[in-house]
Design a protein around this motif. Structure first.
Motif, mmCIF file in Angstrom:
data_model
loop_
_atom_site.group_PDB
_atom_site.id
_atom_site.type_symbol
_atom_site.label_atom_id
_atom_site.label_comp_id
_atom_site.label_asym_id
_atom_site.label_seq_id
_atom_site.Cartn_x
_atom_site.Cartn_y
_atom_site.Cartn_z
ATOM 1 N N GLU A 143 25.235 23.126 122.267
ATOM 2 C CA GLU A 143 26.083 24.315 122.382
ATOM 3 C C GLU A 143 27.381 24.193 121.578
ATOM 4 O O GLU A 143 27.788 25.159 120.922
ATOM 5 C CB GLU A 143 26.360 24.630 123.844
ATOM 6 C CG GLU A 143 25.143 25.156 124.586
ATOM 7 C CD GLU A 143 24.437 26.289 123.842
ATOM 8 O OE1 GLU A 143 25.124 27.210 123.355
ATOM 9 O OE2 GLU A 143 23.202 26.236 123.735
ATOM 10 N N PRO A 144 28.083 23.038 121.579
ATOM 11 C CA PRO A 144 29.242 22.918 120.690
ATOM 12 C C PRO A 144 28.884 23.129 119.223
ATOM 13 O O PRO A 144 29.648 23.744 118.470
ATOM 14 C CB PRO A 144 29.742 21.492 120.954
ATOM 15 C CG PRO A 144 29.310 21.200 122.345
ATOM 16 C CD PRO A 144 27.987 21.883 122.504
ATOM 17 N N LEU A 145 27.721 22.635 118.811
ATOM 18 C CA LEU A 145 27.298 22.840 117.426
ATOM 19 C C LEU A 145 26.979 24.311 117.166
ATOM 20 O O LEU A 145 27.330 24.857 116.115
ATOM 21 C CB LEU A 145 26.083 21.975 117.104
ATOM 22 C CG LEU A 145 26.367 20.498 116.871
ATOM 23 C CD1 LEU A 145 25.070 19.700 116.852
ATOM 24 C CD2 LEU A 145 27.135 20.289 115.566
ATOM 25 N N ARG A 146 26.301 24.957 118.112
ATOM 26 C CA ARG A 146 26.018 26.389 117.943
ATOM 27 C C ARG A 146 27.324 27.171 117.763
ATOM 28 O O ARG A 146 27.418 28.042 116.891
ATOM 29 C CB ARG A 146 25.261 26.929 119.162
ATOM 30 C CG ARG A 146 23.793 26.579 119.234
ATOM 31 C CD ARG A 146 23.129 27.461 120.281
ATOM 32 N NE ARG A 146 21.799 27.048 120.619
ATOM 33 C CZ ARG A 146 20.703 27.345 119.897
ATOM 34 N NH1 ARG A 146 20.836 28.013 118.774
ATOM 35 N NH2 ARG A 146 19.518 26.946 120.307
ATOM 36 N N TYR A 149 28.871 26.482 114.223
ATOM 37 C CA TYR A 149 28.219 27.206 113.127
ATOM 38 C C TYR A 149 28.417 28.717 113.255
ATOM 39 O O TYR A 149 28.610 29.412 112.257
ATOM 40 C CB TYR A 149 26.731 26.849 113.064
ATOM 41 C CG TYR A 149 26.503 25.528 112.374
ATOM 42 C CD1 TYR A 149 26.385 25.449 110.995
ATOM 43 C CD2 TYR A 149 26.451 24.347 113.098
ATOM 44 C CE1 TYR A 149 26.208 24.243 110.354
ATOM 45 C CE2 TYR A 149 26.283 23.119 112.469
ATOM 46 C CZ TYR A 149 26.163 23.078 111.095
ATOM 47 O OH TYR A 149 26.007 21.868 110.458
ATOM 48 N N ALA A 150 28.385 29.241 114.461
ATOM 49 C CA ALA A 150 28.598 30.683 114.651
ATOM 50 C C ALA A 150 29.996 31.097 114.216
ATOM 51 O O ALA A 150 30.192 32.184 113.673
ATOM 52 C CB ALA A 150 28.373 31.059 116.116
ATOM 53 N N ALA A 151 30.969 30.213 114.420
ATOM 54 C CA ALA A 151 32.345 30.539 114.067
ATOM 55 C C ALA A 151 32.604 30.459 112.576
ATOM 56 O O ALA A 151 33.346 31.275 112.012
ATOM 57 C CB ALA A 151 33.306 29.601 114.805
ATOM 58 N N PRO A 154 28.010 31.774 110.069
ATOM 59 C CA PRO A 154 27.049 32.566 110.860
ATOM 60 C C PRO A 154 25.718 32.798 110.174
ATOM 61 O O PRO A 154 24.739 33.137 110.841
ATOM 62 C CB PRO A 154 27.796 33.887 111.090
ATOM 63 C CG PRO A 154 28.848 33.940 110.026
ATOM 64 C CD PRO A 154 29.241 32.521 109.762
ATOM 65 N N ALA A 155 25.639 32.617 108.854
ATOM 66 C CA ALA A 155 24.370 32.813 108.146
ATOM 67 C C ALA A 155 23.514 31.552 108.128
ATOM 68 O O ALA A 155 22.484 31.525 107.470
ATOM 69 C CB ALA A 155 24.642 33.260 106.704
ATOM 70 N N THR A 156 23.901 30.533 108.859
ATOM 71 C CA THR A 156 23.185 29.271 108.848
ATOM 72 C C THR A 156 21.763 29.387 109.390
ATOM 73 O O THR A 156 21.444 30.318 110.124
ATOM 74 C CB THR A 156 23.943 28.227 109.677
ATOM 75 O OG1 THR A 156 23.257 26.983 109.607
ATOM 76 C CG2 THR A 156 24.025 28.654 111.124
#
Length: 260
Positions: A143-146, A149-151, A154-156
């Motif tokens: 979840e910290p990684l999600r 990357y979302a922050a 976001p296109a990851t």
């Protein structure tokens, strides 16, 4: 898995078709890895990898979380190439310049970005000592990684299963500040990517530390060749990879399409 006409999960195609695709990719380290990883995933029951087999070519597909990626190999006819635009998900298409020219008119309204794509390779026979602050991530860090990357990216194509391949990060005060991992792996080869540094921390050498940490983790697990892809619009990443000892293999065009 895609529902495009002519595409089938790798789990469902015949041994003869598998052999045809294997012969097509045999001379290209990146595409051969894509295919071997797809066969490994199929053997484990995974249906996220698909393929369309043509008389003199094939299109390899993989469905990530929220993104489909397609890579044509060999001679691909117009019908097969144009069929890619029927996928309504966001798309990342890795094409030869000639294929991009043929497909571009059909992408009107969906084309979000066009860029140059560079494939690199590096043998892992000699590596610098890894930074002990760069450590392997596990399920507890998902979840910290999600959020990371979302922050900031976001296109990851980041997905939970990547944590098993492996995935590494530099974590400070309980949150990642730089990370990267493996996109595909089979045998002694691995395709790495998803390198991201907190924008507030760029210029500190964190990307190079993560690359070195990931390569060391892979070599410890028996990987002897690392492959990666990056874009012309990211010259900073190209410099990092060249400094880390990667050599250019091939250039392609990348078309990014929005969801239909």
């Amino acid at each position: 898995m895609t529902d495009l006409p002519g595409f089938y999960p790798v789990t469902d195609i015949s041994p003869a078709e598998r052999a045809r695709v294997g012969a097509l990719v045999a001379g290209h380290p990146v595409f051969a890895l894509y295919w071997d990883a797809a066969l490994d995933a199929a053997a484990a029951g995974d249906r996220s990898r698909s393929v369309r087999v043509e008389s003199e070519g094939a299109i390899l597909g993989i469905a990530f979380d929220g993104l489909s990626v397609y890579t044509p190999v060999g001679a691909i006819g117009d019908a097969a190439l144009l069929s890619l635009t029927a996928d309504p998900r966001p798309l990342e298409l890795h094409l030869t310049p000639e294929q991009a020219e043929r497909l571009r008119p059909a992408c009107v309204g969906r084309l979000a970005l066009e860029d140059g794509l560079r494939f690199y390779a590096r043998p892992l026979d000699s590596l610098p000592a890894p930074d002990p602050a760069c450590r392997r991530m596990g399920p507890a860090e998902l979840e910290p990684l999600r959020r990371f990357y979302a922050a900031h990216y976001p296109a990851t194509v980041f997905s939970a299963w990547m944590l098993e391949l492996p995935f590494v990060a530099i974590v400070e005060d309980g949150r990642p500040v730089a990370a990267g991992g493996v996109l595909a792996r089979s045998g002694h080869r691995a395709m790495i990517g998803n390198f991201l540094v907190d924008p507030a921390r760029r210029g500190e050498g964190l990307a190079g530390r993560v690359v070195a940490g990931l390569l060391a983790a892979l070599r410890a697990e028996g990987v002897i060749t690392a492959l990666l892809a990056t874009n012309d619009l990211n010259p900073a990443a190209c410099r990092v990879y060249k400094h880390a000892g990667f050599a250019l293999l091939e250039r392609r065009a990348q078309l990014d399409l929005r969801a239909a």
